[in-house]
Design a protein around this motif. Structure first.
Motif, short mmCIF file in Angstrom:
data_model
loop_
_atom_site.label_atom_id
_atom_site.label_comp_id
_atom_site.label_asym_id
_atom_site.label_seq_id
_atom_site.Cartn_x
_atom_site.Cartn_y
_atom_site.Cartn_z
N VAL A 73 14.93 102.34 34.96
CA VAL A 73 15.11 100.93 35.31
C VAL A 73 14.31 100.14 34.27
CG1 VAL A 73 15.57 101.24 37.77
CG2 VAL A 73 13.22 101.05 37.00
N VAL A 74 14.99 99.20 33.63
CA VAL A 74 14.42 98.58 32.44
C VAL A 74 14.32 97.07 32.57
CG1 VAL A 74 14.74 98.29 29.94
CG2 VAL A 74 15.33 100.47 31.03
N ASN A 75 13.13 96.57 32.38
CA ASN A 75 12.92 95.13 32.30
C ASN A 75 13.26 94.73 30.86
OD1 ASN A 75 11.70 92.64 31.70
ND2 ASN A 75 10.22 92.90 33.36
N ALA A 76 14.40 94.04 30.70
CA ALA A 76 14.91 93.75 29.36
C ALA A 76 13.93 92.87 28.57
CB ALA A 76 16.27 93.08 29.45
N MET A 107 14.72 92.88 37.37
CA MET A 107 14.80 91.42 37.30
C MET A 107 13.51 90.79 37.85
SD MET A 107 17.70 90.53 36.08
CE MET A 107 19.34 91.16 35.78
N PRO A 108 13.25 89.53 37.49
CA PRO A 108 12.06 88.86 38.02
C PRO A 108 12.01 88.85 39.54
CG PRO A 108 12.98 87.60 36.22
CD PRO A 108 13.95 88.72 36.48
N TYR A 109 13.18 88.82 40.22
CA TYR A 109 13.12 88.84 41.69
C TYR A 109 12.64 90.20 42.21
CZ TYR A 109 18.10 90.21 40.88
OH TYR A 109 19.24 90.77 40.41
N HIS A 110 12.87 91.28 41.45
CA HIS A 110 12.32 92.58 41.87
C HIS A 110 10.79 92.53 41.80
CE1 HIS A 110 16.36 94.28 40.39
NE2 HIS A 110 16.37 94.31 41.70
N ILE A 111 10.30 91.92 40.75
CA ILE A 111 8.84 91.82 40.57
C ILE A 111 8.23 90.97 41.69
CG2 ILE A 111 7.01 90.99 39.01
CD1 ILE A 111 8.97 91.62 36.67
N THR A 128 1.15 99.57 44.11
CA THR A 128 2.15 99.69 43.03
C THR A 128 1.64 99.00 41.77
OG1 THR A 128 3.35 97.64 43.43
CG2 THR A 128 4.01 99.55 44.77
N THR A 129 2.34 99.23 40.69
CA THR A 129 1.95 98.56 39.45
C THR A 129 2.37 97.09 39.47
OG1 THR A 129 4.02 99.28 38.45
CG2 THR A 129 2.11 100.68 38.07
N GLY A 130 3.23 96.74 40.42
CA GLY A 130 3.67 95.34 40.53
C GLY A 130 4.73 94.97 39.51
N PHE A 131 5.41 95.95 38.94
CA PHE A 131 6.43 95.66 37.92
C PHE A 131 7.86 95.70 38.47
CE2 PHE A 131 3.15 97.34 34.71
CZ PHE A 131 2.64 96.06 34.51
N GLY A 132 7.99 95.72 39.79
CA GLY A 132 9.32 95.60 40.40
C GLY A 132 10.14 96.88 40.42
N ILE A 133 9.46 98.00 40.21
CA ILE A 133 10.19 99.27 40.06
C ILE A 133 10.88 99.68 41.37
CG2 ILE A 133 9.95 101.71 39.42
CD1 ILE A 133 9.40 99.57 37.13
N LEU A 186 16.32 81.86 34.75
CA LEU A 186 16.57 83.29 34.52
C LEU A 186 17.92 83.49 33.83
CD1 LEU A 186 15.97 86.29 34.78
CD2 LEU A 186 16.86 86.22 37.12
N ILE A 187 18.95 82.81 34.34
CA ILE A 187 20.28 82.98 33.76
C ILE A 187 20.27 82.53 32.29
CG2 ILE A 187 22.69 82.17 33.88
CD1 ILE A 187 22.36 82.21 36.97
N ALA A 188 19.62 81.41 32.03
CA ALA A 188 19.58 80.89 30.65
C ALA A 188 18.82 81.88 29.75
CB ALA A 188 18.91 79.53 30.63
N GLU A 189 17.72 82.42 30.25
CA GLU A 189 16.92 83.35 29.43
C GLU A 189 17.68 84.63 29.15
OE1 GLU A 189 13.31 83.74 31.60
OE2 GLU A 189 12.35 82.06 30.55
N LEU A 190 18.39 85.12 30.17
CA LEU A 190 19.14 86.36 29.97
C LEU A 190 20.31 86.13 29.01
CD1 LEU A 190 19.08 88.02 33.49
CD2 LEU A 190 18.25 89.01 31.37
#
Ligand code: IMP
Length: 430
Positions: A73-76, A107-111, A128-133, A186-190
């Protein structure tokens, strides 16, 4: 042997990055197959420290092909930042990084969900590490996740993302009483990020399978450790992916049976971050001084790690579930000056004695370690490059761990740098 996996046998942070970096010299391709940027592999090369979270650690050892497999699972945003940071430091991944289109996006909402759930849990938090994993893997299993494949068709990606943002924001506000995320931004950044990430997106499973058939040497880089495995670890104090060697097949897209050897990595003592059972934990001054000496602070989060004695019972368990060919022991130098040392050789749970993981996961929380004492050493082993050059009692310690675990000790780490390693067996060569 051509296909070799490296896995952690403890609770992560065993020093896999350094061993992967070292073995990568013999490999053409290095593949990560599970987890995300909750992993942090620290390497010291030419006195310089590198921390890799998503890019395989093999990236730093010559011009290797680096694969981010479909099980990840990758945070782009984090990936693009890592690629740019490496480039600034002279490591260019253009043309040699392959990102699976099957991998899921964090995604930021996972985090936001990960962090607010943890803070609501208070004392019962997993740590947890808090990275939304966890939330990202949840969406994958619930068939709601967004994959890099989805990013190819922006219109349908945006529709799915929009739906997800609405649902997650509702959950964040109504259930977790947390701040919703800013969907528009988020949409604009992605949309901006898409151009940077798509050149790396490809069918890595087909690439890996083809490379195996061509007889190329491939290293599979595990993250975390056996005791953090979602099924075989100390549930629920685990991460959300399978970290054991069989994850290479599903997460790397490797046909079953095509893995030649699995090398387990273990510290010469034990550490764990976060909550959960840890039978050999050392409290007080001794634990603190090992933490300082071993710089045992999380590379991903900076949190102090809990410290414990080497646990041969857990090592035997890890050897079984991973089918280990051998063990690489790391950070032997950190134990210098401690006398005597203790090794856990089994547990008592109530009246029963066990020489491996006791049945029933909660049993580990009640397990009382059975210790054996062994003399320590005072002379630093950092300069040793053969077993003969080790202080006599350090050699005895290594031999005893080998006897207790019942698999060959393939390598012994005696310092932080790549060359501070005694290599007894190399799976690509022996
Ligand atoms: P998560 O992976 O962020 O969901 O965290 C779940 C548990 O796994 C926590 O106890 C973390 O501290 C632990 N964890 C996750 N990744 C690592 C790692 O690479 N090293 C050590 N602990 C980890």
């Amino acid at each position: 042997m051509n296909t070799v996996a490296v896995v952690g046998t403890q609770w992560g942070d065993e020093g896999k990055g350094k061993i992967v970096d070292l073995l990568a010299a013999d490999a053409e391709i290095v593949v990560r197959f599970q987890g995300g940027n909750n992993a942090a592999h620290t390497l010291v090369i030419g006195g310089e420290k590198f921390v890799l979270r998503l890019v395989p650690s093999g990236a730093l050892n010559g011009e290797k092909i680096c694969v981010i497999g479909g099980g990840m699972v990758v945070n782009a945003f984090a990936l693009i930042e890592e690629i740019a940071n490496l480039k600034r430091r002279g490591v260019d991944l253009a043309g040699r990084l392959k990102l699976s289109f099957d991998a899921h996006m964090v995604m930021p909402y996972h985090i936001a969900i990960d962090r607010s759930r943890e803070s609501r849990l208070g004392k019962r938090a997993i740590g947890t590490t808090g990275f939304g994993i966890g939330p990202a893997y949840e969406d994958k299993i619930a068939r709601q996740g967004l994959r890099f494949d989805d990013l190819i068709d922006w219109k349908s990606f945006k529709d799915k993302l929009d739906r997800n943002i609405k649902e997650k924001n509702l959950y964040l506000k109504a259930v977790l009483k947390a701040k919703p995320i800013d969907g528009k931004t988020l949409i604009a950044e992605l949309h901006k990020l898409r151009r940077l990430i798509l050149p790396y997106v490809t069918d890595t499973s087909a690439y890996v399978a083809r490379s195996i058939d061509e007889g190329r040497k491939i290293l599979f880089e595990g993250a975390h450790g056996t005791m953090l495995d979602i099924d075989y670890g100390t549930y629920p104090f685990v991460t959300s992916s399978n970290c054991i060697a069989s994850a290479v097949y599903a997460g790397g897209g490797v046909p079953p049976g095509k893995l030649d050897a699995v090398l387990g990595i273990s510290k010469a003592y034990t550490t764990r971050v976060g909550a959960g059972p840890f039978p050999t934990e050392i409290y007080g001054y001794l634990g603190d001084s090992i933490r300082e000496e071993g710089v045992e602070f999380g590379s991903a989060t900076g949190r102090p790690r809990r410290i414990g004695w080497f646990d041969a019972a857990l090592a035997r368990y890890a050897i079984r579930v991973n089918g280990l060919w051998g063990l690489a022991l790391t950070k032997l130098d950190v134990l210098t000056g401690i006398n005597p040392l203790k090794i856990c050789v089994g547990y008592k749970v109530g009246k029963e004695a066990y020489d491996t993981m006791p049945p029933g996961r909660n049993a580990l929380a009640k397990a009382k370690p059975i210790y054996e004492e062994i003399p320590g050493w005072d002379e630093k082993p950092d300069a040793a490059r053969t077993l003969d050059e080790l202080p006599r009692d350090a050699l005895r310690y290594i031999e005893r761990l080998g006897e207790l675990c019942g698999v060959p000790i393939a390598m012994v780490g005696v310092g932080a740098s790549r060359d501070a390693t005694i290599i007894l067996k190399n799976p690509f060569r022996d």
